[in-house]
Write a protein that holds these residues in place. Structure first.
Motif, PDB file in Angstrom:
ATOM      1  N   GLU A  45      41.657  78.960 -12.622  1.00 21.76           N
ATOM      2  CA  GLU A  45      41.076  79.232 -11.280  1.00 21.76           C
ATOM      3  C   GLU A  45      42.146  80.304 -10.794  1.00 21.76           C
ATOM      4  O   GLU A  45      43.411  80.032 -10.488  1.00 21.76           O
ATOM      5  CB  GLU A  45      41.249  77.774 -10.316  1.00 21.76           C
ATOM      6  CG  GLU A  45      40.483  78.306  -9.193  1.00 21.76           C
ATOM      7  CD  GLU A  45      40.488  76.993  -8.249  1.00 21.76           C
ATOM      8  OE1 GLU A  45      39.301  76.543  -8.168  1.00 21.76           O
ATOM      9  OE2 GLU A  45      41.325  76.540  -7.690  1.00 21.76           O
ATOM     10  N   VAL A  59      42.060  87.983  -7.999  1.00 23.97           N
ATOM     11  CA  VAL A  59      41.023  87.318  -8.881  1.00 23.97           C
ATOM     12  C   VAL A  59      40.051  88.631  -9.470  1.00 23.97           C
ATOM     13  O   VAL A  59      39.924  88.308 -10.926  1.00 23.97           O
ATOM     14  CB  VAL A  59      40.041  86.629  -7.898  1.00 23.97           C
ATOM     15  CG1 VAL A  59      38.824  86.055  -8.558  1.00 23.97           C
ATOM     16  CG2 VAL A  59      40.771  85.536  -7.287  1.00 23.97           C
ATOM     17  N   ARG A  60      40.317  89.520  -8.976  1.00 26.05           N
ATOM     18  CA  ARG A  60      39.220  90.706  -9.599  1.00 26.05           C
ATOM     19  C   ARG A  60      40.072  91.198 -10.711  1.00 26.05           C
ATOM     20  O   ARG A  60      39.630  91.467 -11.842  1.00 26.05           O
ATOM     21  CB  ARG A  60      39.039  91.843  -8.684  1.00 26.05           C
ATOM     22  CG  ARG A  60      38.384  92.897  -9.070  1.00 26.05           C
ATOM     23  CD  ARG A  60      37.837  94.027  -8.408  1.00 26.05           C
ATOM     24  NE  ARG A  60      38.809  94.459  -7.450  1.00 26.05           N
ATOM     25  CZ  ARG A  60      38.880  94.981  -6.375  1.00 26.05           C
ATOM     26  NH1 ARG A  60      37.714  95.635  -6.024  1.00 26.05           N
ATOM     27  NH2 ARG A  60      39.948  95.549  -5.839  1.00 26.05           N
ATOM     28  N   ALA A  63      39.883  88.499 -13.687  1.00 30.04           N
ATOM     29  CA  ALA A  63      38.679  88.747 -14.238  1.00 30.04           C
ATOM     30  C   ALA A  63      38.383  89.677 -15.155  1.00 30.04           C
ATOM     31  O   ALA A  63      37.718  89.529 -16.179  1.00 30.04           O
ATOM     32  CB  ALA A  63      37.563  88.538 -13.143  1.00 30.04           C
ATOM     33  N   ILE A  71      36.886  82.395 -15.924  1.00 30.20           N
ATOM     34  CA  ILE A  71      37.853  82.686 -14.390  1.00 30.20           C
ATOM     35  C   ILE A  71      36.897  82.170 -13.254  1.00 30.20           C
ATOM     36  O   ILE A  71      35.784  82.727 -12.976  1.00 30.20           O
ATOM     37  CB  ILE A  71      37.909  84.217 -14.504  1.00 30.20           C
ATOM     38  CG1 ILE A  71      38.611  84.846 -15.910  1.00 30.20           C
ATOM     39  CG2 ILE A  71      38.708  84.555 -13.488  1.00 30.20           C
ATOM     40  CD1 ILE A  71      39.939  84.063 -16.209  1.00 30.20           C
ATOM     41  N   GLY A  73      37.084  81.417  -9.163  1.00 33.46           N
ATOM     42  CA  GLY A  73      37.128  81.924  -7.824  1.00 33.46           C
ATOM     43  C   GLY A  73      36.948  80.910  -6.799  1.00 33.46           C
ATOM     44  O   GLY A  73      35.712  80.394  -7.047  1.00 33.46           O
ATOM     45  N   LEU A  89      34.517  88.239  -8.833  1.00 31.77           N
ATOM     46  CA  LEU A  89      34.338  87.837 -10.416  1.00 31.77           C
ATOM     47  C   LEU A  89      33.505  88.829 -11.212  1.00 31.77           C
ATOM     48  O   LEU A  89      33.004  88.456 -12.243  1.00 31.77           O
ATOM     49  CB  LEU A  89      33.853  86.316 -10.416  1.00 31.77           C
ATOM     50  CG  LEU A  89      34.780  85.392  -9.708  1.00 31.77           C
ATOM     51  CD1 LEU A  89      33.996  83.990  -9.375  1.00 31.77           C
ATOM     52  CD2 LEU A  89      35.741  85.137 -10.782  1.00 31.77           C
ATOM     53  N   ALA A  92      33.961  89.400 -14.978  1.00 34.60           N
ATOM     54  CA  ALA A  92      34.381  88.248 -15.571  1.00 34.60           C
ATOM     55  C   ALA A  92      33.303  88.124 -16.759  1.00 34.60           C
ATOM     56  O   ALA A  92      32.261  88.323 -16.153  1.00 34.60           O
ATOM     57  CB  ALA A  92      34.533  87.155 -14.917  1.00 34.60           C
ATOM     58  N   PRO A  95      32.248  84.003 -15.625  1.00 35.07           N
ATOM     59  CA  PRO A  95      32.692  83.603 -14.326  1.00 35.07           C
ATOM     60  C   PRO A  95      32.355  82.303 -13.796  1.00 35.07           C
ATOM     61  O   PRO A  95      31.115  81.690 -14.368  1.00 35.07           O
ATOM     62  CB  PRO A  95      31.988  84.720 -13.375  1.00 35.07           C
ATOM     63  CG  PRO A  95      30.592  84.942 -14.316  1.00 35.07           C
ATOM     64  CD  PRO A  95      31.033  84.887 -15.581  1.00 35.07           C
ATOM     65  N   ARG A  96      32.942  81.594 -12.975  1.00 30.60           N
ATOM     66  CA  ARG A  96      32.599  80.527 -12.048  1.00 30.60           C
ATOM     67  C   ARG A  96      32.941  80.450 -10.640  1.00 30.60           C
ATOM     68  O   ARG A  96      34.139  80.966 -10.368  1.00 30.60           O
ATOM     69  CB  ARG A  96      33.490  79.178 -12.726  1.00 30.60           C
ATOM     70  CG  ARG A  96      33.454  78.131 -12.253  1.00 30.60           C
ATOM     71  CD  ARG A  96      33.947  76.900 -12.654  1.00 30.60           C
ATOM     72  NE  ARG A  96      33.558  76.428 -14.052  1.00 30.60           N
ATOM     73  CZ  ARG A  96      33.931  75.616 -14.726  1.00 30.60           C
ATOM     74  NH1 ARG A  96      35.271  74.976 -14.288  1.00 30.60           N
ATOM     75  NH2 ARG A  96      33.570  75.226 -15.863  1.00 30.60           N
ATOM     76  N   CYS A 134      25.934  83.264 -10.551  1.00 30.01           N
ATOM     77  CA  CYS A 134      26.504  83.098 -11.770  1.00 30.01           C
ATOM     78  C   CYS A 134      26.083  81.729 -12.006  1.00 30.01           C
ATOM     79  O   CYS A 134      25.478  80.821 -11.173  1.00 30.01           O
ATOM     80  CB  CYS A 134      27.964  83.217 -11.983  1.00 30.01           C
ATOM     81  SG  CYS A 134      29.047  81.804 -10.797  1.00 30.01           S
TER      82      CYS A 134
END
Length: 137
Positions: A45, A59-60, A63, A71, A73, A89, A92, A95-96, A134
């Protein structure tokens, strides 16, 4: 128990930073994420993109730099939060969007000022929206 799988979900880059004296810049978060990947962590996370421009950038960057683990967010169950997480994300590989919504009677009544049914409706709508960005929520 042969088919048992344990998934390691690490929140160091988000929760760990909330400890006094433990803030990290973007490069430090990427370096930490790469170490978590080396350790075999399954889900990282990476932050709460709506919280600040710095969290969004971190985060970017994570990712883009760490392809093997999922990964995530963090996002409140709100359109702007979910869209901001999705944008962070975008690069990524896995991504999640980790969507949350307070559900205690106290939070619903005093903080969110919504009914239990409105909470359920907001949760469902938020999941529908996040799924447009996603599959992993």
């Amino acid at each position: 128990m042969e088919n048992t799988r344990i998934t390691i979900f690490d929140t160091t880059l988000r929760d760990g930073e909330q400890s006094p004296g433990c803030s990290m810049n973007v490069q430090e978060k990427v370096r930490r994420a790469l170490q978590l990947d080396r350790l075999g962590v399954d889900v990282i996370e990476a932050g709460f993109p709506i919280a600040s421009d710095g969290d969004f950038a971190a985060v970017r960057a994570v990712a883009a730099a760490v392809p093997r683990p999922v990964i995530a967010g963090l996002a409140r169950a709100a359109r702007h939060d979910i869209e901001r997480a999705a944008e962070a994300l975008r690069s990524a590989v896995r991504p999640r969007i980790h969507v949350f919504l307070a559900t205690s009677d106290i939070h619903l009544q005093h903080n969110l000022r919504i009914s239990r049914q409105q909470c359920m409706d907001q949760a469902a709508e938020s999941v529908r929206l996040a799924r447009t960005f996603c599959d992993d929520l």
